[in-house]
Design an enzyme around this catalytic site. Structure first.
Site, short mmCIF file in Angstrom:
data_model
loop_
_atom_site.label_atom_id
_atom_site.label_comp_id
_atom_site.label_asym_id
_atom_site.label_seq_id
_atom_site.Cartn_x
_atom_site.Cartn_y
_atom_site.Cartn_z
N CYS A 220 72.03 68.54 89.42
CA CYS A 220 73.30 67.79 89.46
C CYS A 220 73.18 66.31 89.11
CB CYS A 220 73.92 67.95 90.83
SG CYS A 220 74.35 69.65 91.19
N1 NAD Z 1 72.75 74.26 92.78
C1 NAD Z 1 73.43 73.30 93.41
O1 NAD Z 1 73.00 72.79 94.41
C2 NAD Z 1 74.80 72.83 92.90
C3 NAD Z 1 75.54 71.94 93.69
C4 NAD Z 1 76.79 71.51 93.24
C5 NAD Z 1 77.24 71.95 92.01
N2 NAD Z 1 76.48 72.80 91.26
C6 NAD Z 1 77.03 73.23 89.97
O2 NAD Z 1 77.25 74.62 90.01
C7 NAD Z 1 76.98 75.22 88.73
C8 NAD Z 1 75.95 76.33 88.85
O3 NAD Z 1 74.74 75.75 89.31
P1 NAD Z 1 73.54 76.66 89.89
O4 NAD Z 1 72.50 75.75 90.40
O5 NAD Z 1 74.11 77.71 90.80
O6 NAD Z 1 73.06 77.34 88.54
P2 NAD Z 1 72.08 78.57 88.27
O7 NAD Z 1 71.23 78.20 87.11
O8 NAD Z 1 71.41 78.98 89.52
O9 NAD Z 1 73.05 79.73 87.73
C9 NAD Z 1 74.12 80.29 88.46
C10 NAD Z 1 74.35 81.75 88.04
O10 NAD Z 1 75.03 81.86 86.79
C11 NAD Z 1 74.68 83.10 86.22
N3 NAD Z 1 75.12 83.15 84.81
C12 NAD Z 1 74.61 82.52 83.76
N4 NAD Z 1 75.32 82.80 82.64
C13 NAD Z 1 76.33 83.63 83.02
C14 NAD Z 1 77.42 84.26 82.34
N5 NAD Z 1 77.63 84.09 81.05
N6 NAD Z 1 78.25 85.00 83.07
C15 NAD Z 1 78.07 85.17 84.39
N7 NAD Z 1 77.08 84.60 85.09
C16 NAD Z 1 76.21 83.85 84.41
C17 NAD Z 1 73.19 83.13 86.46
O11 NAD Z 1 72.68 84.43 86.37
C18 NAD Z 1 73.08 82.58 87.88
O12 NAD Z 1 73.13 83.61 88.84
C19 NAD Z 1 76.54 74.08 87.83
O13 NAD Z 1 77.64 73.61 87.12
C20 NAD Z 1 76.08 73.01 88.83
O14 NAD Z 1 76.19 71.73 88.28
C21 NAD Z 1 75.28 73.27 91.69
#
Ligand code: NAD
Length: 409
Positions: A220
């Site tokens: 992030c």
């Molecule tokens: N991880 C954190 O702590 C956090 C905190 C706040 C915001 N975010 C935001 O949340 C979002 C996701 O982050 P994350 O860390 O969970 O990412 P991540 O890389 O863990 O991916 C999340 C999920 O998306 C799935 N995915 C990928 N492509 C896909 C598709 N085309 N269709 C369906 N599913 C698909 C993946 O398999 C995975 O399970 C980002 O935008 C991030 O900035 C994350």
């Protein structure tokens, strides 16, 4: 499917319980969309090498949704992204199929606010901001999320909700950049930045502590401000604070390596051919997330300078380095620490025994003030004079209070 969580702070027994009860059904089968009433999109939003937003994951998800779309579907985008994404990439795409937002389908943006490893705040007790494209969209998402989240904060549009997340993370990136710059300055001026921050934090209003470190990591803070500055440039607006913070934070690993070099020099050693142990590869304490971790950059820079490197991280068993080699975490044998020319504490995991490390290691570079309170002449802190007593401001406060008590008696 088996209920095994791959995320460190999401417990498998909870996931398994929900899977067993049929309340959580993980699937990669997009045709299930035709059976559900609501969809939350939480796909990754990384940056391209050129630091432009990579929105391909959202585009791919929307393409799948379009195949199985049905009327009255509520879609909530949760991925962090630039203001305008929900309208430009989702509303437009579905309206082009002949459906009207707010009448045939409902669309909102609600940012994820997860803080991995945080024991106090979880999804339920962290207030959740939501903006809808129309009032009806917002109402429906508000009802949905209110079932699971203690406090839901409605805002007037999806753009406001998108911008809220970027303000939060830009605020962090800029303030960390500021304290990192001050840390480098304090280092040169012979002042301990950690003691300065600790003392400033006693002000009950108008100050919020941020701490220096080896750089920022995770999915992030390093990325999100770039989404904002990319979008701003399309309006001929240039975010100077974001660029400055990104520059300072991005250069912290180099500063750490310079510090290591200076410290080794005091012992008539150099990085080249030294045996160096990095403690902590994850981007922050008590998590297993390697994404954008400054430890990786420090590892790469030290390797380029000819160091013999090893690392230990109880949560990161291995990683693939720049050259494609798999590097494995070594066992942490406290008695063996004296055999390294230098131990670099990059991530202050709670499970490390800092007293033992301080006793056994010959030279320690502490990038997190993890050895606070331990007086040892071989500990060199980031953002502090070469030798600092590591005395806490609270020790002085206690001494003064004790003196006052004696006088009062
Ligand atoms: N991880 C954190 O702590 C956090 C905190 C706040 C915001 N975010 C935001 O949340 C979002 C996701 O982050 P994350 O860390 O969970 O990412 P991540 O890389 O863990 O991916 C999340 C999920 O998306 C799935 N995915 C990928 N492509 C896909 C598709 N085309 N269709 C369906 N599913 C698909 C993946 O398999 C995975 O399970 C980002 O935008 C991030 O900035 C994350």
């Amino acid at each position: 499917m088996d209920g095994i969580s791959y995320i460190l702070d999401v417990q498998s027994d909870i996931v398994k319980k929900h899977v067993d009860e049929g309340k959580f059904i993980p699937t990669t089968d997009f045709s299930k969309i035709s059976q559900v009433d609501t969809l939350s999109i939480c796909v990754p939003t990384p940056l391209r090498k050129t630091k432009d937003p990579d929105i391909s994951y959202i585009v791919n998800a929307v393409n799948e949704i379009k195949k199985y779309f049905h009327k009255d579907l509520l879609i909530v985008l949760e991925s962090t992204t630039y203001p305008g994404t929900t309208e430009e990439l989702i509303q437009k795409e579905i309206e082009d199929m002949g459906y009207k937002v707010g009448e045939d389908f409902y669309l909102c943006f609600s940012p994820e606010r997860v803080d991995p490893g945080n024991k106090k705040y979880n999804t339920k007790n962290t207030p959740k901001v939501i903006g809808g494209v129309t009032k009806r969209c917002l109402e429906l998402a508000y009802l949905l999320y209110s079932n699971a989240i203690d406090t839901v904060i409605p805002v007037s549009s999806t753009k406001v909700a998108e911008m809220v997340k970027l303000l939060e993370n830009t605020f962090r990136a800029v303030n960390i950049g500021l304290v990192n710059e001050l840390a480098m300055m304090c280092d040169r001026m012979g002042i301990d930045i950690w003691e300065v921050v600790e003392a400033a934090s006693t002000k009950p209003f108008g100050f919020m502590p941020f701490y220096p470190g080896p750089g920022i990591g995770g999915h992030c803070i390093p990325l999100d401000p770039q989404y904002l500055s990319w979008k701003a440039r399309t309006y001929d607006f240039y975010n100077k604070f974001i660029d400055l913070a990104s520059d300072i934070n991005g250069n912290m690993p180099r500063y750490v390596v310079t510090k290591i070099s200076e410290v080794l020099n005091r012992y008539k050693k150099c990085i080249n051919d030294s045996f160096i142990l990095i403690l902590g590869m994850a981007y922050k304490k008590d998590v297993d997330d390697l994404r954008e971790s400054p430890s990786l950059e420090i590892y790469k820079l030290l390797k380029e300078q000819g160091a013999n490197l090893e690392y230990n991280d109880p949560y990161v068993k291995e990683f693939v380095d720049e050259d494609g080699n798999t590097v494995k975490s070594v066992e942490l044998d406290y008695d063996d620490l004296q055999n390294y020319d230098c131990v670099v504490l990059c991530t202050d995991h709670s499970c490390y025994d800092y007293l033992k490390i301080a006793e056994k290691a010959s030279i320690i570079i502490d990038t997190r003030n993890a050895f606070k309170g331990i007086v040892n002449k071989n500990i060199y802190k980031l953002g502090a004079p070469v030798y600092s007593e590591n005395t806490s401001i609270y020790d002085y406060i206690k001494e003064v209070a004790a003196t006052k008590e004696r006088i009062d008696k």
